[in-house]
Design a protein around this motif. Structure first.
Motif, PDB file in Angstrom:
ATOM      1  N   ASP A  76       7.120   0.335   3.967  1.00 28.65           N
ATOM      2  CA  ASP A  76       8.460  -0.376   3.269  1.00 28.65           C
ATOM      3  C   ASP A  76       9.021  -1.366   4.021  1.00 28.65           C
ATOM      4  O   ASP A  76       9.730  -2.380   3.412  1.00 28.65           O
ATOM      5  N   ILE A  77       9.141  -1.384   5.303  1.00 26.51           N
ATOM      6  CA  ILE A  77       9.810  -2.131   6.188  1.00 26.51           C
ATOM      7  C   ILE A  77       8.730  -3.596   6.214  1.00 26.51           C
ATOM      8  O   ILE A  77       9.380  -4.694   6.112  1.00 26.51           O
ATOM      9  N   GLU A  78       7.521  -3.447   6.236  1.00 25.89           N
ATOM     10  CA  GLU A  78       6.782  -4.397   6.098  1.00 25.89           C
ATOM     11  C   GLU A  78       6.854  -5.223   4.932  1.00 25.89           C
ATOM     12  O   GLU A  78       6.651  -6.526   4.926  1.00 25.89           O
ATOM     13  N   LYS A  79       7.036  -4.634   3.657  1.00 24.90           N
ATOM     14  CA  LYS A  79       6.969  -5.340   2.418  1.00 24.90           C
ATOM     15  C   LYS A  79       8.357  -5.721   1.987  1.00 24.90           C
ATOM     16  O   LYS A  79       8.684  -6.084   0.829  1.00 24.90           O
ATOM     17  N   ASN A  80       9.405  -5.329   2.894  1.00 21.20           N
ATOM     18  CA  ASN A  80      10.841  -5.670   2.655  1.00 21.20           C
ATOM     19  C   ASN A  80      11.100  -5.004   1.229  1.00 21.20           C
ATOM     20  O   ASN A  80      11.984  -5.572   0.451  1.00 21.20           O
ATOM     21  N   LYS A  81      10.865  -3.654   1.090  1.00 26.05           N
ATOM     22  CA  LYS A  81      11.272  -2.910  -0.172  1.00 26.05           C
ATOM     23  C   LYS A  81      12.856  -2.961  -0.239  1.00 26.05           C
ATOM     24  O   LYS A  81      13.552  -2.693   0.574  1.00 26.05           O
ATOM     25  N   VAL A  82      13.194  -3.123  -1.555  1.00 27.28           N
ATOM     26  CA  VAL A  82      14.425  -3.382  -1.702  1.00 27.28           C
ATOM     27  C   VAL A  82      15.117  -2.146  -2.461  1.00 27.28           C
ATOM     28  O   VAL A  82      14.444  -1.701  -3.586  1.00 27.28           O
ATOM     29  N   THR A  89      17.320  -4.297   1.434  1.00 28.37           N
ATOM     30  CA  THR A  89      16.151  -3.621   1.813  1.00 28.37           C
ATOM     31  C   THR A  89      16.235  -2.414   2.683  1.00 28.37           C
ATOM     32  O   THR A  89      17.216  -2.023   3.321  1.00 28.37           O
ATOM     33  N   ASP A  91      15.324  -1.334   5.519  1.00 20.80           N
ATOM     34  CA  ASP A  91      15.541  -1.447   6.882  1.00 20.80           C
ATOM     35  C   ASP A  91      17.012  -1.589   6.898  1.00 20.80           C
ATOM     36  O   ASP A  91      17.690  -0.929   7.685  1.00 20.80           O
ATOM     37  N   GLY A 121       6.424  -5.706  11.456  1.00 17.06           N
ATOM     38  CA  GLY A 121       7.667  -5.472  10.934  1.00 17.06           C
ATOM     39  C   GLY A 121       8.328  -4.272  11.437  1.00 17.06           C
ATOM     40  O   GLY A 121       9.523  -4.057  12.045  1.00 17.06           O
TER      41      GLY A 121
END
Length: 491
Positions: A76-82, A89, A91, A121
């Protein structure tokens, strides 16, 4: 607002029940916390009387015994999940949660990054947290999860994860959103604690579905409506029925995973401490419903609102036909249609009569008012002014905002800011009203009625602008709209 839920009873009963669960183990309980800890507006809508921050207040009663562990997936961090509700995001939401918990006096022990497999990320975020003085632990993907139980419950499975150092009896495991790895984090800790000679326990806190009310109770149907995009389904807990002969409600994912959890518990402890998914839960909300019919009606209205939102989302291509079909089925199961939302009929009738967009509001006492589109005001802005005048006891024909106060704002919008729409939005009307209130007792009286709008129902004959939606949300108004664009332009 009619009250159907005893919030004070809930705070007391829920905190005591969690304390009892802690005592069943070696004074160490990992509590997986599902749903929203902050601002649980869904619960407050379907259980009138439930305060949006009830769960946080309940935990405050346990704050001396508790610490917080926040879980986030490396993917989720890597794909910038919102987060859809906040627009930030995951993070960034972790940072927000840390601040929010600390402001309320909670001890945030650490952050766990799950499913870590070298994502750049995730490492950058780990470094950022550590620079802020926050402990960070890494958990890794486990081959064969969740089926290969002998491997999962071994030094190469859970044993490979970093052991989270905790200091308090209650460890609340939460996350920015679903799929973060909360349950896996809890189970990994049980494995590590057992190796250290500590018989720690696990429990799950989910407000919905409520286990001790009927399966097709509108409150539980409203939960299915809220999670229609996830395709969650409420069901009778077959394990609980077999073990105790008692009918309880759970949802499909917990029922499906329970045999695996039971096997993992047996592998760790030699015996599973629970007979069913319901046993794992600690939710006491069902015991605090004091007016069943009030909660039923509030939930029926929530299902209708969710249906309208799905129609709007489908038009904007952010939801699917399947989601809409599921909500239509839930409305049938709840015995309602859009006609059960009184403001819907009122808004559509006014729109048809005027040949332009219109909106309607239902006040707490059942009165329904409408607003129409004019040269000066959009329908929502007109509705807002009409409602404030009504609540203030002012004549409908009285101008709390004179045309001379509105025209300069229109000139600013069209001549200087390049807007093609001269009509005032709700935010602009409120600014104009507040500035007028400095010299007008009538405008001041109207402005003072704003708190009375909280909990009112509004329906618009067309989809509203983002600005109008945000204003209604901030005022606590529960909004729906027809899935129709105001203009037919394609750009």
């Amino acid at each position: 607002m009619k009250i159907g839920f005893d919030n004070d009873k809930y705070l007391s009963m829920q905190s005591e029940h969690i304390k009892e669960r802690i005592s069943q183990f070696d004074n160490k309980l990992y509590l997986e916390f599902g749903g929203k800890l902050f601002d649980d507006y869904h619960a407050s809508r379907v259980l009138p009387g439930f305060a949006p921050d009830s769960k946080l207040k309940m935990l405050e009663q346990l704050s001396d015994h508790a610490e917080i562990v926040i879980v986030i997936s490396a993917g989720d961090i890597e794909k910038n999940k919102v987060r859809g509700d906040l627009g930030i995001t995951y993070d960034i939401d972790v940072l927000r949660l840390i601040d929010a918990f600390k402001e309320r006096g909670f001890f945030v022990g650490s952050v766990v990054i799950t499913q870590y497999s070298g994502q750049a990320g995730a490492m950058a975020f780990k470094g950022k947290l550590e620079n802020l003085g926050i402990k960070v632990y890494l958990h890794y993907p486990i081959a064969g999860y969740p089926s290969n139980i002998p491997f999962i419950v071994s030094d190469e499975g859970y044993g490979k994860n970093e052991y989270i150092e905790t200091t308090r009896p209650l460890v609340i495991v939460t996350a920015p959103g679903p799929g973060s790895g909360k349950m896996a984090t809890c189970l990994s800790q049980l494995y590590h604690e057992h190796k250290r000679g500590i018989h720690a326990g696990y429990a799950k806190f989910e407000t919905f579905p409520i286990w001790n009310i009927p399966l097709k109770h509108p409150v539980n149907l409203a939960y299915e409506a809220a999670t229609a995009d996830l395709n969650d389904v409420n069901m009778i807990d077959p394990f609980h029925l077999e073990a105790y002969g008692e009918t309880t409600v759970n949802y499909n994912r917990d029922v499906e995973i329970f045999p695996v959890l039971s096997a993992i518990f047996e592998r760790i402890f030699g015996k599973c401490p629970y007979q069913s998914p319901t046993d794992m839960g600690v939710n006491m909300a069902g015991n605090c419903i004091i007016d069943d019919e009030v909660c039923r009606e509030a939930s029926r209205q929530e299902i209708i609102r969710r249906y309208y939102q799905a129609l709007e989302n489908r038009l904007e291509e952010s939801s699917t036909d399947e989601e809409v079909f599921k909500l239509e089925l839930l409305m049938k199961q709840a015995g309602v249609s859009t006609e059960n939302r009184r403001v819907t009929t009122a808004a559509l009738e006014r729109a048809e009569a005027t040949g332009a967009p219109a909106a309607a509001i239902e006040l707490e006492d059942g009165r329904i008012l409408t607003g129409k589109t004019s040269d000066l005001l959009g329908a929502s802005a007109a509705l807002l002014l009409n409602t404030l005048k009504e609540l203030a006891g002012l004549p409908h024909k009285l101008h709390v905002l004179s045309p001379s106060a509105i025209e300069p704002i229109q000139k600013l919008k069209t001549d200087y800011l390049g807007s093609k729409n001269p009509r005032l939005h709700t935010d602009e009307v409120l600014i104009a009203l507040s500035s007028t209130a400095a010299a007008s007792d009538v405008a001041k009286l109207a402005l003072e009625q704003l708190p009375k709008l909280k909990g009112c129902q509004v329906h618009s004959s067309v989809m509203l602008s983002t600005v109008d939606k945000k204003v209604f949300k901030k005022l606590g108004i529960q909004l729906t709209s027809e899935p129709v664009y105001e203009h037919k332009k394609i750009y």
